[in-house]
Design a protein around this motif. Structure first.
Motif, PDB file in Angstrom:
ATOM      1  N   VAL A 109      34.352 130.097  68.977  1.00  0.00           N
ATOM      2  CA  VAL A 109      35.505 130.887  68.525  1.00  0.00           C
ATOM      3  C   VAL A 109      35.398 131.170  67.029  1.00  0.00           C
ATOM      4  N   TRP A 110      34.958 130.199  66.221  1.00  0.00           N
ATOM      5  CA  TRP A 110      34.780 130.428  64.788  1.00  0.00           C
ATOM      6  C   TRP A 110      33.750 131.516  64.538  1.00  0.00           C
ATOM      7  N   CYS A 133      32.851 130.593  58.256  1.00  0.00           N
ATOM      8  CA  CYS A 133      32.886 130.478  59.715  1.00  0.00           C
ATOM      9  C   CYS A 133      31.667 129.732  60.252  1.00  0.00           C
ATOM     10  N   LEU A 178      40.753 124.295  65.613  1.00  0.00           N
ATOM     11  CA  LEU A 178      41.676 125.355  66.045  1.00  0.00           C
ATOM     12  C   LEU A 178      42.635 124.903  67.134  1.00  0.00           C
ATOM     13  N   VAL A 195      32.939 133.968  66.563  1.00  0.00           N
ATOM     14  CA  VAL A 195      33.526 135.244  66.995  1.00  0.00           C
ATOM     15  C   VAL A 195      34.549 135.731  65.977  1.00  0.00           C
ATOM     16  N   ILE A 196      35.366 134.825  65.457  1.00  0.00           N
ATOM     17  CA  ILE A 196      36.339 135.193  64.424  1.00  0.00           C
ATOM     18  C   ILE A 196      35.613 135.793  63.217  1.00  0.00           C
ATOM     19  N   GLY A 197      34.524 135.161  62.808  1.00  0.00           N
ATOM     20  CA  GLY A 197      33.751 135.672  61.675  1.00  0.00           C
ATOM     21  C   GLY A 197      33.197 137.060  61.938  1.00  0.00           C
ATOM     22  N   ILE A 218      33.235 135.112  54.188  1.00  0.00           N
ATOM     23  CA  ILE A 218      33.799 134.854  55.516  1.00  0.00           C
ATOM     24  C   ILE A 218      32.722 134.325  56.454  1.00  0.00           C
ATOM     25  N   ARG A 219      31.534 134.939  56.432  1.00  0.00           N
ATOM     26  CA  ARG A 219      30.443 134.463  57.295  1.00  0.00           C
ATOM     27  C   ARG A 219      30.066 133.022  56.979  1.00  0.00           C
ATOM     28  N   ILE A 230      34.337 139.356  64.104  1.00  0.00           N
ATOM     29  CA  ILE A 230      35.423 140.335  64.205  1.00  0.00           C
ATOM     30  C   ILE A 230      35.988 140.664  62.825  1.00  0.00           C
ATOM     31  N   LEU A 231      36.244 139.627  62.019  1.00  0.00           N
ATOM     32  CA  LEU A 231      36.795 139.863  60.685  1.00  0.00           C
ATOM     33  C   LEU A 231      35.855 140.695  59.816  1.00  0.00           C
ATOM     34  N   THR A 232      34.574 140.347  59.804  1.00  0.00           N
ATOM     35  CA  THR A 232      33.641 141.091  58.961  1.00  0.00           C
ATOM     36  C   THR A 232      33.483 142.528  59.455  1.00  0.00           C
TER      37      THR A 232
END
Length: 132
Positions: free
Chosen positions: A102-103, A40, A77, A105-107, A36-37, A109-111
């Protein structure tokens, strides 16, 4: 033990092999978070590279510039036309810069969520109640 030999030598029978075993779920969570990292950060870098190409007045007919433009449009996005200042360079900087952030931050938050839910460990307290 003599003064010339400060440490006692162990015989092969006395030596111990220390093997650290990692819970299989930990490996899965770490691998998933790493993937994921990478994704992103890659998307954020594509957007940043597109910003650099726009500011450097890269030839839009160039194959590499078109490739990056296409990819950046795919990973923006839907933020490519969020803000519409008159200057095309500023528009690219603001919109795609925001998408890159945003990408990232998404990475993060998801991790964080995957690690918090997927890793074994002591019970985590999500909230506290006052008991009277």
């Amino acid at each position: 033990m003599t003064h010339s030999e400060p440490y006692e030598r162990l015989t092969p029978a006395e030596e111990e092999e220390v093997v650290e075993r990692v819970h299989p779920r930990v490996r899965i969570v770490r691998t998933l978070n790493a993937v994921i990292r990478v994704i992103c950060v890659l998307f954020a870098l594509i957007l940043a590279l597109h910003i650099v190409l726009v500011y450097a007045d890269a030839n839009p007919a160039n194959t590499f510039a078109r490739f990056i433009d296409t990819w950046s449009g795919s990973v923006s996005l839907g933020l490519r036309d969020l803000f519409t200042p008159g200057d095309a360079k500023l528009r690219t900087l603001v919109n795609e810069g925001l998408a890159a952030v945003v990408w990232l931050v998404i990475g993060m938050i998801l991790t964080h969520l995957i690690a918090r839910i997927g890793l074994p460990g002591p019970r985590r307290i999500w909230h506290r109640r006052a008991v009277h």
